[in-house]
Motif scaffolding. Structure first.
Motif, mmCIF file in Angstrom:
data_model
loop_
_atom_site.group_PDB
_atom_site.id
_atom_site.type_symbol
_atom_site.label_atom_id
_atom_site.label_comp_id
_atom_site.label_asym_id
_atom_site.label_seq_id
_atom_site.Cartn_x
_atom_site.Cartn_y
_atom_site.Cartn_z
ATOM 1 N N GLY A 169 -4.050 0.963 54.991
ATOM 2 C CA GLY A 169 -4.130 -0.299 54.270
ATOM 3 C C GLY A 169 -3.855 -1.516 55.137
ATOM 4 N N MET A 170 -3.653 -1.291 56.460
ATOM 5 C CA MET A 170 -3.349 -2.389 57.388
ATOM 6 C C MET A 170 -4.564 -2.699 58.265
ATOM 7 N N VAL A 171 -4.637 -3.940 58.718
ATOM 8 C CA VAL A 171 -5.690 -4.334 59.656
ATOM 9 C C VAL A 171 -5.031 -5.038 60.837
ATOM 10 N N LYS A 172 -5.654 -4.919 62.002
ATOM 11 C CA LYS A 172 -5.117 -5.566 63.194
ATOM 12 C C LYS A 172 -5.487 -7.048 63.173
ATOM 13 N N VAL A 173 -4.495 -7.890 63.416
ATOM 14 C CA VAL A 173 -4.709 -9.340 63.348
ATOM 15 C C VAL A 173 -5.284 -9.844 64.677
ATOM 16 N N GLU B 15 -13.502 -11.783 59.033
ATOM 17 C CA GLU B 15 -14.247 -10.579 59.389
ATOM 18 C C GLU B 15 -13.428 -9.305 59.168
ATOM 19 N N VAL B 16 -12.097 -9.391 59.358
ATOM 20 C CA VAL B 16 -11.253 -8.204 59.175
ATOM 21 C C VAL B 16 -10.542 -8.207 57.818
ATOM 22 N N GLU C 26 -1.358 -6.365 55.948
ATOM 23 C CA GLU C 26 -2.123 -5.714 54.883
ATOM 24 C C GLU C 26 -3.429 -6.473 54.671
ATOM 25 N N GLU C 27 -4.475 -5.715 54.422
ATOM 26 C CA GLU C 27 -5.776 -6.340 54.181
ATOM 27 C C GLU C 27 -5.670 -7.329 53.018
ATOM 28 N N GLY C 28 -6.195 -8.521 53.222
ATOM 29 C CA GLY C 28 -6.125 -9.557 52.190
ATOM 30 C C GLY C 28 -4.929 -10.476 52.335
#
Length: 302
Positions: free
Chosen positions: A69-73, A90-91, A146-148
């Motif tokens: 549920g995580m994305v790299k910043v 984009e991410v 977290e995404e969002g």
């Protein structure tokens, strides 16, 4: 790989005994004993390998769980607001821009920045820095959210040319300002000199960006801690806020943090860095966070 079972060993011995005379029995038993020991040793090694595989699979699962549920910043450093906003979108991230003065960073890096250019991620940005100590591979370390999520990013609200010599610019401005009084000129020159000589814990961005190996990384990390403790003692010693035992305890905590970094990277020594940008960004954020605290306390005490 399959283990040789006790039943298989008995059958093997039976076959060999059948084909041998009674005079060879004692020699055969000796060979069988050696074979049993070799098989036991081999079985033990197989068990160790299977256990290691199980641990590796567990670590991989743990890494997957951490990043679920995580994305790299993306790194926003010295990018425009439009670029940052596009990369974050984009991410699957949102961005909140706040004004941040990083003229000193531009001077250190000899960069010309324009209104709207962004600063690097900081510890209070809403993103979390995950490293190998969290179970990640070196290539995966960095800031995550977290995404969002909405990430706070600083940006400059003015143009600034850090590629020019600060003192020369100050001198030139003084000559052009014929209406300025002598006292104003001296104050301006003093301010310019202070700004040009100022640094973040005496560690410039260019020094951090110059690291090439894991030894270089650890050297900078250790220097950040050493310089921070030195400035901390200089600021607080002699005031009612200074406590020798508390300072000693704090030093022990930072020593422990350094040892954790050494556990991760010391064995890699002079190996070339993998994911250098992430490590450079982390060192800058770590340095700036400690330096900000020192600056805040200096202002409060003065």
């Amino acid at each position: 790989m399959k283990k040789i079972t006790g039943l298989g060993l008995v059958l093997l011995c039976g076959l060999v005994l059948t084909g041998c005379g009674s005079t060879d029995t004692s020699k055969l038993e000796s060979k069988i004993n050696k074979l049993e020991k070799n098989i036991a040793s081999l079985t033990e090694k197989i068990d160790e390998l299977e256990a290691a595989d199980a641990v590796e699979e567990t670590e991989e699962d743990s890494s997957d769980d951490i990043l679920e549920g995580m994305v790299k910043v993306p790194d926003p450093y010295f990018k425009t607001k439009d670029q940052v906003e596009a990369e974050f979108k984009e991410v699957g991230l949102k961005v909140k821009f706040v004004v941040k003065n990083f003229d000193s960073a531009a001077t250190t890096n000899k960069k010309k920045i324009s209104k709207g250019d962004c600063y690097q991620l900081e510890s209070n940005s809403g993103a979390e820095y995950l490293s190998t100590s969290d179970g990640l591979d070196l290539n995966d370390t960095g800031y995550y959210a977290e995404e969002g999520a909405t990430i706070t990013v600083g940006y400059t609200d003015h143009d600034f040319d850090g590629s020019k010599d600060t003192e020369s610019s100050s001198s030139s401005s003084s000559k052009e300002s014929s209406e300025s009084s002598s006292s104003e000129t001296k104050a301006s020159e003093k301010a310019a000199k202070t700004e040009s000589s100022a640094s973040r814990l005496d560690i410039a961005d260019k020094d951090i960006e110059a690291i090439k190996t894991y030894k270089d990384y650890l050297d900078i990390y250790q220097k950040i801690i050493k310089n921070y403790l030195s400035e901390y003692e200089e600021v607080f010693k002699g005031t009612v806020l200074y406590d020798e035992s508390a300072f000693t305890s704090m030093k022990e905590e930072y020593d422990a943090a350094l040892e954790e970094q050494k556990k991760q990277y010391e064995d890699l020594g002079t190996s070339a860095l993998v994911g250098k940008d992430t490590l450079v960004s982390y060192l800058k954020s770590y340095r700036d966070g400690l330096a900000d605290y020192i600056d805040t306390m200096k202002a409060a005490l003065n």
